[in-house]
Design an enzyme around this catalytic site. Structure first.
Site, PDB file in Angstrom:
ATOM      1  N   VAL A  56       0.870  -1.183   0.000  1.00 31.37           N
ATOM      2  CA  VAL A  56       0.000   0.000   0.000  1.00 31.37           C
ATOM      3  C   VAL A  56       0.907   1.234   0.000  1.00 31.37           C
ATOM      4  CG1 VAL A  56      -1.797   1.232   1.262  1.00 31.37           C
ATOM      5  CG2 VAL A  56      -1.742  -1.267   1.316  1.00 31.37           C
ATOM      6  N   VAL A  82       4.668  -1.218   3.088  1.00 34.54           N
ATOM      7  CA  VAL A  82       4.431   0.179   2.696  1.00 34.54           C
ATOM      8  C   VAL A  82       5.290   0.526   1.478  1.00 34.54           C
ATOM      9  CG1 VAL A  82       4.355   2.573   3.442  1.00 34.54           C
ATOM     10  CG2 VAL A  82       3.930   0.746   5.101  1.00 34.54           C
ATOM     11  N   LYS A  83       4.603   0.991   0.430  1.00 27.98           N
ATOM     12  CA  LYS A  83       5.323   1.425  -0.768  1.00 27.98           C
ATOM     13  C   LYS A  83       5.875   2.825  -0.523  1.00 27.98           C
ATOM     14  CE  LYS A  83       3.843  -0.274  -5.048  1.00 27.98           C
ATOM     15  NZ  LYS A  83       2.817  -0.379  -6.122  1.00 27.98           N
ATOM     16  N   ILE A  84       7.152   2.976  -0.828  1.00 29.59           N
ATOM     17  CA  ILE A  84       7.847   4.247  -0.602  1.00 29.59           C
ATOM     18  C   ILE A  84       8.449   4.682  -1.935  1.00 29.59           C
ATOM     19  CG2 ILE A  84       9.800   5.319   0.622  1.00 29.59           C
ATOM     20  CD1 ILE A  84       7.710   4.509   2.632  1.00 29.59           C
TER      21      ILE A  84
END
Ligand code: G3P
Length: 215
Positions: A56, A82-84
């Site tokens: 996400v 977590v997409k960064i």
């Protein structure tokens, strides 16, 4: 090799997860917007279905904000990744999140050097967008090969996700190279499943089986 499904469409996720061919999910703001639903509701519903990793995206641009946003998103479910974004601020955040035990997927990677930097920062996953590279006349799969060579050379822990997949050949080539994960849109999974010769064969067998029954 792991397969993630690249969508925020819950019906599609259920369909392919139930077949047993999907190990995880990747989403992005565009895919969530397409679902037409509230971000948090979609993510929580996906997390009720899928036990594997669910990526996400955090959309902040500054390291501290990315960390705050990542902590909030990660709290939705224990399997959230977590997409960064692949930026200097993003990599700073990845380093901190890694120490906090929050899994990350560095996204929007288009070169082997970007992938190397993300891996050094401690990214759990690194996503290389092959389709978008191909569309610019570059060779996406060549970058995948380069990244795999680099990860192997240095025994780096990050897993490579082949993203922005446009056709089944991208998946075959990824598997031949040994990429860890391919994240595949539902329509491409459907194309991977079927072949006209399978359909023809089934039709012929069904017809002949009918003849056998009649004696
Ligand atoms: O979710 C990341 C990526 O796979 C999306 O790629 O190029 O189809 O928008 P694209």
């Amino acid at each position: 090799m792991e397969f993630f499904i690249d969508t925020a469409d819950v019906a599609m996720i259920k369909k392919y997860y139930n077949i047993g061919v999907v190990d995880g999910v990747t989403t992005n703001p565009t895919l969530i917007a397409k679902s037409g639903r509230r971000f948090e509701d979609v993510v929580k519903e996906i997390a009720e279905i899928v036990k594997g990793p669910i990526s996400v995206e955090a959309c902040s641009t500054v390291c501290d904000d990315l960390i705050t946003e990542a902590k909030k998103i990660a709290a939705y479910s224990e399997n959230i990744v977590v997409k960064i974004p692949m930026t200097a601020e993003g990599l700073k955040a990845v380093k901190v999140l890694d120490k906090l035990g929050i899994k990350t997927n560095v996204t929007l990677i288009f070169s082997a050097n970007q992938a190397l930097l993300a891996a050094k920062a401690g990214a759990t996953y690194i996503s290389v967008f092959v389709g978008r590279l191909d569309e610019r006349g570059q060779d996406g799969m060549e970058v995948i090969q380069e990244v795999m060579d680099i990860l192997d050379n240095y025994d780096l822990d990050s897993k490579l996700i082949v993203a922005s997949i446009r056709h089944p050949r991208h998946v075959t080539d990824s598997a031949r190279i040994g990429a860890h994960v391919a994240t595949i849109p539902p329509e491409i999974i459907e194309k991977m499943l079927s072949h006209p010769l399978t359909d023809d064969g089934l039709r012929i067998f069904a017809k002949d089986w009918e003849k056998v029954q009649k004696g």
